[in-house]
Motif scaffolding. Structure first.
Motif, PDB file in Angstrom:
ATOM      1  N   ILE A  50      45.326 -42.400  40.192  1.00 32.36           N
ATOM      2  CA  ILE A  50      44.313 -42.778  39.190  1.00 32.36           C
ATOM      3  C   ILE A  50      44.270 -44.288  38.962  1.00 32.36           C
ATOM      4  CG2 ILE A  50      45.869 -42.457  37.208  1.00 32.36           C
ATOM      5  CD1 ILE A  50      43.371 -41.212  35.779  1.00 32.36           C
ATOM      6  N   GLN A  51      45.406 -44.970  39.226  1.00 34.20           N
ATOM      7  CA  GLN A  51      45.425 -46.419  39.024  1.00 34.20           C
ATOM      8  C   GLN A  51      44.997 -47.190  40.260  1.00 34.20           C
ATOM      9  OE1 GLN A  51      49.463 -46.530  37.909  1.00 34.20           O
ATOM     10  NE2 GLN A  51      49.064 -45.912  35.802  1.00 34.20           N
ATOM     11  N   GLY A  52      44.626 -46.467  41.300  1.00 30.83           N
ATOM     12  CA  GLY A  52      44.179 -47.120  42.522  1.00 30.83           C
ATOM     13  C   GLY A  52      45.300 -47.431  43.492  1.00 30.83           C
ATOM     14  N   THR A  53      46.514 -46.977  43.195  1.00 30.11           N
ATOM     15  CA  THR A  53      47.623 -47.213  44.122  1.00 30.11           C
ATOM     16  C   THR A  53      47.459 -46.284  45.335  1.00 30.11           C
ATOM     17  OG1 THR A  53      48.997 -47.534  42.183  1.00 30.11           O
ATOM     18  CG2 THR A  53      50.143 -47.331  44.298  1.00 30.11           C
ATOM     19  N   PRO A  54      47.423 -46.842  46.543  1.00 30.20           N
ATOM     20  CA  PRO A  54      47.263 -45.966  47.718  1.00 30.20           C
ATOM     21  C   PRO A  54      48.395 -44.943  47.792  1.00 30.20           C
ATOM     22  CG  PRO A  54      47.073 -48.274  48.328  1.00 30.20           C
ATOM     23  CD  PRO A  54      47.536 -48.251  46.914  1.00 30.20           C
ATOM     24  N   VAL A  55      48.073 -43.725  48.215  1.00 31.62           N
ATOM     25  CA  VAL A  55      49.117 -42.689  48.248  1.00 31.62           C
ATOM     26  C   VAL A  55      50.231 -43.047  49.224  1.00 31.62           C
ATOM     27  CG1 VAL A  55      47.730 -40.735  47.451  1.00 31.62           C
ATOM     28  CG2 VAL A  55      47.735 -41.304  49.872  1.00 31.62           C
ATOM     29  N   SER A  56      49.903 -43.904  50.186  1.00 31.51           N
ATOM     30  CA  SER A  56      50.956 -44.307  51.141  1.00 31.51           C
ATOM     31  C   SER A  56      52.040 -45.119  50.427  1.00 31.51           C
ATOM     32  CB  SER A  56      50.347 -45.110  52.278  1.00 31.51           C
ATOM     33  OG  SER A  56      49.584 -46.179  51.753  1.00 31.51           O
ATOM     34  N   ASP A  57      51.708 -45.689  49.266  1.00 28.19           N
ATOM     35  CA  ASP A  57      52.698 -46.465  48.517  1.00 28.19           C
ATOM     36  C   ASP A  57      53.401 -45.640  47.445  1.00 28.19           C
ATOM     37  OD1 ASP A  57      51.831 -48.527  50.017  1.00 28.19           O
ATOM     38  OD2 ASP A  57      50.728 -49.573  48.431  1.00 28.19           O
ATOM     39  N   ILE A  58      53.040 -44.363  47.342  1.00 23.38           N
ATOM     40  CA  ILE A  58      53.653 -43.518  46.306  1.00 23.38           C
ATOM     41  C   ILE A  58      54.724 -42.646  46.975  1.00 23.38           C
ATOM     42  CG2 ILE A  58      53.214 -41.706  44.595  1.00 23.38           C
ATOM     43  CD1 ILE A  58      50.325 -42.775  44.449  1.00 23.38           C
ATOM     44  N   PRO A  59      55.977 -42.839  46.611  1.00 27.80           N
ATOM     45  CA  PRO A  59      57.050 -42.123  47.325  1.00 27.80           C
ATOM     46  C   PRO A  59      56.839 -40.615  47.411  1.00 27.80           C
ATOM     47  CG  PRO A  59      57.972 -43.731  45.808  1.00 27.80           C
ATOM     48  CD  PRO A  59      56.502 -43.726  45.571  1.00 27.80           C
ATOM     49  N   MET A  60      56.498 -39.983  46.302  1.00 24.52           N
ATOM     50  CA  MET A  60      56.423 -38.516  46.342  1.00 24.52           C
ATOM     51  C   MET A  60      55.196 -37.985  47.076  1.00 24.52           C
ATOM     52  SD  MET A  60      55.572 -37.747  42.363  1.00 24.52           S
ATOM     53  CE  MET A  60      55.279 -36.012  42.487  1.00 24.52           C
ATOM     54  N   MET A  61      54.290 -38.874  47.486  1.00 25.33           N
ATOM     55  CA  MET A  61      53.138 -38.422  48.262  1.00 25.33           C
ATOM     56  C   MET A  61      53.430 -38.446  49.762  1.00 25.33           C
ATOM     57  SD  MET A  61      50.723 -37.397  46.350  1.00 25.33           S
ATOM     58  CE  MET A  61      49.392 -37.249  47.523  1.00 25.33           C
ATOM     59  N   GLN A  62      54.556 -39.027  50.106  1.00 28.06           N
ATOM     60  CA  GLN A  62      54.911 -39.069  51.529  1.00 28.06           C
ATOM     61  C   GLN A  62      55.178 -37.652  52.028  1.00 28.06           C
ATOM     62  OE1 GLN A  62      54.609 -42.155  52.844  1.00 28.06           O
ATOM     63  NE2 GLN A  62      54.102 -42.607  50.718  1.00 28.06           N
ATOM     64  N   GLY A  63      54.655 -37.355  53.161  1.00 28.64           N
ATOM     65  CA  GLY A  63      54.889 -36.022  53.725  1.00 28.64           C
ATOM     66  C   GLY A  63      53.917 -34.980  53.219  1.00 28.64           C
ATOM     67  N   ILE A  64      53.014 -35.365  52.332  1.00 29.79           N
ATOM     68  CA  ILE A  64      52.009 -34.414  51.849  1.00 29.79           C
ATOM     69  C   ILE A  64      50.784 -34.542  52.765  1.00 29.79           C
ATOM     70  CG2 ILE A  64      50.534 -33.700  49.918  1.00 29.79           C
ATOM     71  CD1 ILE A  64      53.377 -33.351  49.194  1.00 29.79           C
ATOM     72  N   ARG A  65      50.663 -33.585  53.657  1.00 35.95           N
ATOM     73  CA  ARG A  65      49.540 -33.632  54.593  1.00 35.95           C
ATOM     74  C   ARG A  65      48.371 -32.804  54.074  1.00 35.95           C
ATOM     75  NH1 ARG A  65      54.365 -33.661  57.665  1.00 35.95           N
ATOM     76  NH2 ARG A  65      54.612 -31.494  57.075  1.00 35.95           N
ATOM     77  N   ASN A  66      48.700 -31.662  53.543  1.00 36.87           N
ATOM     78  CA  ASN A  66      47.644 -30.804  52.997  1.00 36.87           C
ATOM     79  C   ASN A  66      48.247 -29.920  51.900  1.00 36.87           C
ATOM     80  OD1 ASN A  66      48.936 -28.620  54.333  1.00 36.87           O
ATOM     81  ND2 ASN A  66      47.887 -29.218  56.221  1.00 36.87           N
ATOM     82  N   LEU A  67      47.401 -29.061  51.356  1.00 40.90           N
ATOM     83  CA  LEU A  67      47.833 -28.240  50.222  1.00 40.90           C
ATOM     84  C   LEU A  67      48.991 -27.310  50.592  1.00 40.90           C
ATOM     85  CD1 LEU A  67      46.934 -28.052  47.323  1.00 40.90           C
ATOM     86  CD2 LEU A  67      45.371 -26.240  47.931  1.00 40.90           C
TER      87      LEU A  67
END
Lengths: 497, 232, 293
Positions: C149-166
């Motif tokens: 929501i703050q515009g931080t790319p998900v690649s920079d968010i640790p817990m989004m790493q490895g999330i490819r799909n639902l």
């Protein structure tokens, strides 16, 4: 014991916890618990498997793209020597670079969380506290909170500085487990939910007890896009029969054969409502729901509006159409204008009576309620997709003594309309409105075609219920029970998938 | 021409969606069509806003009946639009501290947040809460045991109303375990799980077929009412 | 007398309803809750996941339905935080982001300050497109949500790493007030992937009957309206209440809101029953009078 569903769920769980990630220190005990099911066996294979009792490797392993899908599945085939059939096979897939990178990031995150926790626990232990205080922030004194923040940041930085090779991330991931049958030497397994156009490598590992054989790897395979998705053929067939029936009845109707439709009281009441508004010199309020033009109920509502506008034009009544979507406003304007033209009263059309209010549900309702109380329309017609606003509108309309006709296919709102309106078109009646109103052969034919659809549904329902009941009565262990269960499964998972 | 072109667009887009379901290669086209609709709907916001201003400014200018409400509408619309567009009171984002407009327009403490929290939220909650009053009034006026079906409906309503609160427990907790199925809370579950589910499924199937039939009529050009009046 | 009731001004009924709701609120009337099967299965779905599991919290509701859905959203967040799950918040309703922010503030920041944004929870915000968004994240999560929501790319968010799909998430917990909501999550996410995606949901009372056909295979857990919220809240607080108790033993009111709102609900329901009976008595008296005359 290992139903496809269970295996699938296990596969999903294992996909989230790549095999070697359990080696990452500090992993939560719960993760270990899940990981211990099957993947751990793969890890401990070198320790447990004695070369003498390990089953021989599978032979003739091939991996081929499955024909007739969207490039999302691969078919694996392999054979085992007769007399050397293992207990089960483990299927594994080589992870892509992106997947490895993702798992590396996850492993790093887990390690960071663990390090932070340990660092904070150490600080707390120095002060004779345990980490349960972390859940009670009010109890943490400011100085300690600041110290905790700083050690947490230090711990995170320490882990972030570690090189990638400090994390032992798996290169192969568990896909599924296939039970072996002593009498069977040839096996086939479909790996689905793959990404189109990607190259994949698979391997099969035979297992007997806790002893694993040598993995056999298939040649890499690339998933490709096929022209047709054959898994949807049954659906295509059913759609074809249904659409064919509609088209056939339209043709029959065009040939002049009379078709009868039962009387829909709600629609006949619309003329009466418009007539009454004319007599009273008051307006007719038409509400086309709160959804956009991509909603079929809005389109059905606009069809009814066409009729309302035509009648109003003939009676010289005023129709007001506030909308909650701008596209609905433009469509409604076109519709009403055309209706006035058809009634020979193009001069009476006033586009300002069809206007946009707001997309916001309760803002729209507030406007309508206020307008109804102030202007007291003689008739209120609600046709479209409604949510919680249905009762507010209908009760306000009731309080001003308006004749009210509603129509919606939103089951949750039907009781409110039924309670507060004079007439309500329920579900299919609403969709049948255009056919009923136009009285045209084509539209009546389409209604009859719809009935064929209902017959198909009813027949499939009865077959399914009879098969499932008979299967349950025969017992799951009997041959008949298994056969019937397979038929039910085919009906549910293939025909109706 | 004025109706042929829209009709062709509807037919082409509709069949594209159907084809994309069965032919994987065309899936992208189906997604594109759906996205085109989203873009159109977004552009239509401007159309809607313009229409709203036109209608209400005209009322204000003519001093027509209720013009005061129109004035409030126009003022509230413009105020909210400006507050959101210019991100009034919003701090710059952490990543771009030098750029005044880089923050989130609705962040806590901003003017938009204030409007949301102290105007929009109470008003919408109030509107929704009015349902409680309307449903009571409708129940008193319309729920009549006129025939057998209505009696059944009434009985079901009583059980659900009581079974969904602790009143059900108070009233029927004395029933022995052998008759526990008759306790209000258990009867409620039976009604919801068995009768309601069966009825809901039937309605869902009927509505699905109705939707499919109307869709087909539109695709075949039999129903052209959405293009403006009756059949083409 | 009969004429008075027959032509009863509906404002009398409004007044009765006002009293039926306001008096229990002011008197803080509260009744015990007995969790039913659906609340228990919802609880188990979240509780049985190992700590650190990834839970998608989709808050598809608005302030209008906050009264009915807010308490269950609070309980979902509390339960996930207490279990140590990683929370991925998103909304398909524009104002859903405010609902998310509110729960993050009142539960996570207030009672779980040791949880780190981007590591333990992330707010992906609102995405327009209704069910189209669901279809997209089933195949490609970062494409639908390239940034938080703050515009931080998900690649920079640790817990989004490895999330490819639902499919990479373990559970969806949806709080839904209408369209798009639980029905769309079931139709477009769960139904095509029945063995890979699981969902539990909380919805309004009006929606609940329409969700029953999906129970239990497509929807293993459902919290229906404030009653479901109160039952689930009780289960969560019985197990994890100690984590949110302050030093003096008090618990923030937000963790008892569901049960507290059942008091007015009970009185209002009883009033409804009385009104229906009264309406019918008037109806039958009127019919008898007509028959006599």
């Amino acid at each position: 014991m290992n139903s496809p569903e269970r295996l699938g769920r296990r596969a999903a769980a294992c996909r989230l916890i790549p095999i070697v990630s359990v080696l990452v220190p500090g992993l939560a005990p719960g993760l270990l618990l899940v990981a211990l099911t099957l993947p751990l066996l793969a890890l401990t294979r070198p320790l447990l498997a004695a070369p003498s009792d390990a089953p021989p490797a599978v032979t003739g392993i091939t991996a081929a793209d499955r024909w007739g899908d969207g490039g999302t599945a691969v078919v694996l085939e392999w054979t085992v020597a007769a007399g050397a059939v293992p207990e089960f096979f483990m299927i594994e897939r080589a992870m892509s670079e992106a997947e490895v990178a993702g798992d590396l990031a996850t492993a790093r995150l887990e390690r960071r969380r663990a390090a932070q926790r340990t660092a904070m626990q150490a600080v707390l232990a120095d002060r004779g506290l345990d980490d349960s205080i972390l859940a009670r922030p009010m109890a943490i004194e400011p100085g300690l909170a600041s110290r905790l923040r700083s050690v947490r940041a230090e711990a995170a930085a320490g882990i972030d500085a570690l090189p990638d090779d400090a994390f032992d991330v798996a290169r192969w991931m568990f896909v599924d487990r296939v039970e072996a049958d002593a009498a069977q030497t040839e096996y086939r397994f479909v790996v689905d939910r793959l990404v189109r156009g990607e190259s994949y490598r698979f391997r099969v590992i035979p297992w007997t007890g806790t002893a694993a054989g040598t993995p056999a790897e298939a040649a890499p395979v690339t998933t490709t896009l096929e022209p047709v998705d054959i898994s949807r053929l049954w659906f295509f067939g059913i759609a074809l029969v249904f659409c064919g029936a509609v088209v056939a009845f339209i043709l029959i109707a065009r040939s002049g054969r009379p078709l009868r439709v039962r009387r829909i009281a709600g629609l006949e009441a619309i003329d009466e409502a418009v007539g009454r508004a004319t007599e009273m010199g008051r307006s007719v309020l038409f509400v086309p729901g709160i959804q956009d033009m991509n909603e079929m109920q809005t389109i059905a509502g606009i069809t009814v509006l066409s009729r309302v506008a035509k009648t109003a034009a003939e009676y010289d009544a005023r129709v007001e159409v506030p909308t909650a979507r701008s596209l609905v406003m433009t469509t409604a304007r076109e519709t009403v204008q055309a209706a006035f033209l058809a009634a020979g009263r193009p001069d009476a059309y006033n586009e300002d009576l069809i206007y946009y209010v707001t997309d916001e549900q309760f803002g729209y309702v507030a406007y309508l309620s206020g307008m109804m109380v102030r202007e007291k329309p003689a008739a209120c017609i609600y046709m479209g997709m409604f949510y919680a606003e249905s009762l507010i509108l209908a009760e306000t309309g009731n309080s001003i003594g308006a004749i009210q006709v509603a129509g919606t296919a939103q089951p949750a709102q039907l009781p409110f309309f039924v309670a507060a309106c004079d007439y309500t078109l329920i579900g299919e009646e609403f969709f049948a409105a255009s056919a009923y109103l136009s009285g045209s052969a084509e539209e009546l034919g389409s209604l009859k075609g719809q009935d064929v659809g209902k017959i198909i549904v009813a027949v499939v329902l009865v077959i399914g219920v009879v098969l499932a009941t008979a299967g349950a009565m025969a017992g799951a262990d009997s041959d008949l029970g298994r056969t019937l269960a397979a038929w039910v499964g085919f009906l549910r998972d293939t025909v109706l998938a | 021409m004025q109706r042929t072109v829209p009709l062709l667009i509807a037919i082409v887009c509709g069949f594209t969606m159907i084809v994309s379901f069965f032919i994987p290669a065309a899936q992208r086209s189906g997604d594109d069509v759906a996205e085109i609709f989203n873009i159109l709907a977004a552009v239509a916001f401007v159309l809607g806003g313009g229409n709203l201003l036109k209608i209400h400014l005209k009322k204000v200018s003519d001093q027509a009946a209720g013009w005061g409400y129109s004035l409030i509408t126009v003022t509230a619309f413009l105020l909210t639009l400006c507050v959101g567009l210019f991100k009034i009171g919003a701090n710059p984002a952490d990543r771009y501290p030098g750029h005044a407009w880089s923050g989130e327009y609705s962040e806590t403490g901003s003017a938009f947040w204030w409007i949301y929290e102290f105007v929009f939220k109470p008003i919408t909650a109030t509107m929704f809460a009015m349902l409680a009053f309307y449903v009571a009034s409708a129940a008193f006026r319309a729920f009549r045991a006129k025939n057998t079906e209505a009696v059944l409906l009434l009985g079901t309503a009583f059980i659900i109303l009581l079974g969904r609160t602790y009143a059900g427990v108070i009233l029927t907790d004395w029933l022995p375990d052998s008759l526990s199925g008759l306790r209000f809370e258990n009867l409620t579950m039976t009604i919801m799980n068995v009768f309601n589910t069966a009825g809901s499924r039937a309605i869902m199937i009927g509505i699905a077929l109705g939707t499919a039939s109307v869709s087909l009529k539109i695709l075949l050009g039999v129903d052209r009412s959405y293009l403006g009046g009756g059949r083409g | 007398m009969y004429e008075f009731f027959r032509d009863l001004d509906r404002r009398w009924i409004f007044l009765l309803m006002f009293l039926a709701v306001s008096v229990p609120i002011l008197a803080q009337l509260q009744f015990p809750e007995k969790p039913t099967g659906l609340a228990e299965s919802t609880f188990r779905e979240i509780d049985d996941l190992p700590p650190g599991s990834r839970v998608l919290l989709a808050f598809d509701y608005d302030p209008a339905s906050e009264g009915e859905l807010g308490p269950m959203a609070t309980s979902f967040v509390l339960h996930c935080a207490a279990k140590g799950h990683r929370m991925y918040f998103l909304a398909l309703w524009p104002v859903g982001t405010r609902m998310i922010e509110q729960k993050i503030d009142s539960v996570l920041r207030a009672d779980f300050p040791h949880l780190v944004y981007g590591q333990d929870y992330v707010n992906l915000g609102f995405k327009t497109g209704n069910e189209g968004v669901i279809k997209l994240i089933v195949s490609d999560f970062p494409r639908a949500f390239p940034a938080d929501i703050q515009g931080t790319p998900v690649s920079d968010i640790p817990m989004m790493q490895g999330i490819r799909n639902l499919l990479d998430l373990d559970l969806i917990a949806n709080v839904s007030a209408g369209y798009p909501g639980t029905k769309e999550w079931i139709q477009y996410a769960v139904t095509p992937n029945p063995s890979d995606i699981r969902i539990v949901a909380g919805c309004t009372g009006v929606q609940a009957p329409l969700m029953y056909p999906y129970i239990p295979s497509q929807l293993p857990g459902l919290l229906a309206a404030i009653k479901g919220a109160a039952e689930y809240e009780k289960l969560v607080m019985d197990r994890y209440g100690h984590l949110v108790h302050a030093e003096d033993g008090r618990v923030s009111g937000i963790y008892a809101e569901g049960r507290r709102r059942m008091g007015p609900q009970l009185i209002a329901h009883v009033l409804m029953v009385i009104l229906i009976i009264a309406g019918n008595v008037i109806y039958f008296v009127g019919r008898r009078r007509e028959a006599r005359s």
